[in-house]
Design a protein around this motif. Sequence first.
Motif, PDB file in Angstrom:
ATOM      1  N   HIS A 125      49.998  46.166  52.339  1.00 35.68           N
ATOM      2  CA  HIS A 125      50.659  45.859  50.835  1.00 35.68           C
ATOM      3  C   HIS A 125      49.591  45.474  49.938  1.00 35.68           C
ATOM      4  O   HIS A 125      50.155  45.201  48.855  1.00 35.68           O
ATOM      5  N   ARG A 126      48.167  45.447  50.225  1.00 39.70           N
ATOM      6  CA  ARG A 126      47.410  45.054  49.271  1.00 39.70           C
ATOM      7  C   ARG A 126      46.224  46.284  49.184  1.00 39.70           C
ATOM      8  O   ARG A 126      45.130  46.029  49.565  1.00 39.70           O
ATOM      9  N   PRO A 127      46.640  47.396  48.698  1.00 39.59           N
ATOM     10  CA  PRO A 127      45.959  48.503  48.618  1.00 39.59           C
ATOM     11  C   PRO A 127      44.682  48.170  47.792  1.00 39.59           C
ATOM     12  O   PRO A 127      43.548  48.986  47.971  1.00 39.59           O
ATOM     13  N   MET A 128      44.608  47.647  46.861  1.00 37.35           N
ATOM     14  CA  MET A 128      43.589  47.379  45.987  1.00 37.35           C
ATOM     15  C   MET A 128      42.552  46.391  46.500  1.00 37.35           C
ATOM     16  O   MET A 128      41.652  45.966  45.720  1.00 37.35           O
ATOM     17  N   GLN A 129      42.638  45.952  47.727  1.00 32.17           N
ATOM     18  CA  GLN A 129      41.528  45.332  48.491  1.00 32.17           C
ATOM     19  C   GLN A 129      40.689  45.909  49.533  1.00 32.17           C
ATOM     20  O   GLN A 129      39.936  45.367  50.261  1.00 32.17           O
ATOM     21  N   SER A 130      40.767  47.328  49.286  1.00 27.91           N
ATOM     22  CA  SER A 130      40.177  48.214  50.062  1.00 27.91           C
ATOM     23  C   SER A 130      38.580  48.202  49.362  1.00 27.91           C
ATOM     24  O   SER A 130      38.303  47.802  48.411  1.00 27.91           O
ATOM     25  N   PRO A 131      37.564  48.574  50.317  1.00 26.21           N
ATOM     26  CA  PRO A 131      36.292  48.737  49.797  1.00 26.21           C
ATOM     27  C   PRO A 131      36.047  49.321  48.590  1.00 26.21           C
ATOM     28  O   PRO A 131      35.195  48.999  47.706  1.00 26.21           O
ATOM     29  N   LEU A 132      36.640  50.485  48.286  1.00 30.19           N
ATOM     30  CA  LEU A 132      36.565  51.095  47.186  1.00 30.19           C
ATOM     31  C   LEU A 132      36.992  50.375  45.802  1.00 30.19           C
ATOM     32  O   LEU A 132      36.197  50.574  44.992  1.00 30.19           O
ATOM     33  N   TYR A 133      37.920  49.623  46.032  1.00 31.87           N
ATOM     34  CA  TYR A 133      38.616  48.834  44.714  1.00 31.87           C
ATOM     35  C   TYR A 133      37.750  47.692  44.580  1.00 31.87           C
ATOM     36  O   TYR A 133      37.837  47.114  43.491  1.00 31.87           O
ATOM     37  N   VAL A 134      37.465  47.040  45.719  1.00 31.59           N
ATOM     38  CA  VAL A 134      36.680  45.674  45.582  1.00 31.59           C
ATOM     39  C   VAL A 134      35.460  46.095  44.771  1.00 31.59           C
ATOM     40  O   VAL A 134      35.019  45.307  43.779  1.00 31.59           O
ATOM     41  N   TRP A 135      34.678  47.115  45.323  1.00 29.30           N
ATOM     42  CA  TRP A 135      33.302  47.326  44.467  1.00 29.30           C
ATOM     43  C   TRP A 135      33.850  47.375  43.058  1.00 29.30           C
ATOM     44  O   TRP A 135      33.147  47.047  42.206  1.00 29.30           O
ATOM     45  N   MET A 136      34.573  48.471  42.909  1.00 35.88           N
ATOM     46  CA  MET A 136      34.913  48.636  41.381  1.00 35.88           C
ATOM     47  C   MET A 136      35.485  47.566  40.515  1.00 35.88           C
ATOM     48  O   MET A 136      35.058  47.364  39.241  1.00 35.88           O
ATOM     49  N   ARG A 137      36.382  46.953  41.144  1.00 37.24           N
ATOM     50  CA  ARG A 137      36.800  45.411  40.407  1.00 37.24           C
ATOM     51  C   ARG A 137      35.443  44.675  40.074  1.00 37.24           C
ATOM     52  O   ARG A 137      35.391  44.208  38.869  1.00 37.24           O
ATOM     53  N   ASN A 138      34.838  44.359  41.188  1.00 32.73           N
ATOM     54  CA  ASN A 138      33.689  43.477  40.668  1.00 32.73           C
ATOM     55  C   ASN A 138      32.613  43.954  39.654  1.00 32.73           C
ATOM     56  O   ASN A 138      32.193  43.504  38.673  1.00 32.73           O
ATOM     57  N   CYS A 139      32.609  45.321  39.485  1.00 30.94           N
ATOM     58  CA  CYS A 139      31.627  45.996  38.612  1.00 30.94           C
ATOM     59  C   CYS A 139      32.331  46.153  37.207  1.00 30.94           C
ATOM     60  O   CYS A 139      31.570  45.670  36.341  1.00 30.94           O
ATOM     61  N   CYS A 140      33.532  46.317  37.216  1.00 29.37           N
ATOM     62  CA  CYS A 140      34.284  46.003  35.778  1.00 29.37           C
ATOM     63  C   CYS A 140      34.361  44.752  35.379  1.00 29.37           C
ATOM     64  O   CYS A 140      34.064  44.402  34.153  1.00 29.37           O
ATOM     65  N   GLN A 141      34.501  43.804  36.251  1.00 30.13           N
ATOM     66  CA  GLN A 141      34.492  42.511  35.799  1.00 30.13           C
ATOM     67  C   GLN A 141      33.067  41.915  35.146  1.00 30.13           C
ATOM     68  O   GLN A 141      33.074  41.214  34.173  1.00 30.13           O
ATOM     69  N   ARG A 142      32.079  42.238  35.845  1.00 22.69           N
ATOM     70  CA  ARG A 142      30.743  41.963  35.344  1.00 22.69           C
ATOM     71  C   ARG A 142      30.468  42.694  34.107  1.00 22.69           C
ATOM     72  O   ARG A 142      29.932  42.048  33.090  1.00 22.69           O
ATOM     73  N   LEU A 143      30.795  43.615  33.888  1.00 29.72           N
ATOM     74  CA  LEU A 143      30.547  44.434  32.714  1.00 29.72           C
ATOM     75  C   LEU A 143      31.343  43.662  31.573  1.00 29.72           C
ATOM     76  O   LEU A 143      31.010  43.672  30.462  1.00 29.72           O
ATOM     77  N   LEU A 144      32.517  43.621  31.787  1.00 31.61           N
ATOM     78  CA  LEU A 144      33.565  42.965  30.793  1.00 31.61           C
ATOM     79  C   LEU A 144      33.082  41.826  30.373  1.00 31.61           C
ATOM     80  O   LEU A 144      33.072  41.298  29.275  1.00 31.61           O
ATOM     81  N   GLU A 145      32.519  40.848  31.362  1.00 32.47           N
ATOM     82  CA  GLU A 145      32.165  39.563  30.973  1.00 32.47           C
ATOM     83  C   GLU A 145      30.780  39.668  30.119  1.00 32.47           C
ATOM     84  O   GLU A 145      30.588  38.850  29.272  1.00 32.47           O
ATOM     85  N   GLN A 146      30.074  40.696  30.495  1.00 32.81           N
ATOM     86  CA  GLN A 146      28.704  40.774  29.630  1.00 32.81           C
ATOM     87  C   GLN A 146      29.200  41.288  28.142  1.00 32.81           C
ATOM     88  O   GLN A 146      28.501  40.744  27.484  1.00 32.81           O
TER      89      GLN A 146
END
Length: 201
Positions: A125-146
């Motif tokens: 029930h936590r599909p966005m915790q897969s390696p695919l979305y964990v990497w993408m989440r971290n990348c997007c967050q870093r760019l938005l913070e910048q």
Amino acid sequence: MKEATQSASLKLSREEVNRRKIIQAARELFIQHGGIQDVNMHQIAKTAGVGQASLYRRYSEINDLSIDVVKEECQPLFDQMDQWLKAHAESQPLEQLYSVVEQFADFLEMKSPWLCHVSRSLTGHRPMQSPLYVWMRNCCQRLLEQAQKNNEIEEIDIAYTVEALMSALHNLDIHMIDQGFEKHRILQGIRRLYIDGLKVK
């Protein structure tokens, strides 16, 4: 001592060979069946040509194996995007973000629907915790913070904005296959909401 070292090396080598066989067999079956729902460990062991004992020594259940399949399948994408980001480090963070989203969408379109289905299934029930979305989440967050640090975007709740973007990307295959939206239309909508819509007016 030398013989023991050589023996250990050979053992590791056999383990790696078996691991690759298992990953490849699981991938083939996931593609064939469009996900993991109709695939079991017995089928994977038989397709890989390894004993079930060898399979279960490495993976206790199919979800554990699926995580490694997703990691192996996505690693070239992660490497590609990391290299792209380094090469375009001087670009505005929002433009970097959109390019990452484009590359991500291209990748999912190419691997759809099997990889999306596996990625959803392997985390229950936590599909966005897969390696695919964990990497993408971290990348997007870093760019938005910048982007926020550079005063390129309005003051926003970055964590929630990233989760909303992840939800849109998570359903990309559904939007394209089931609902008939073309990829460029989806990307235009994402750009309007999550790129242009965030810029300081």
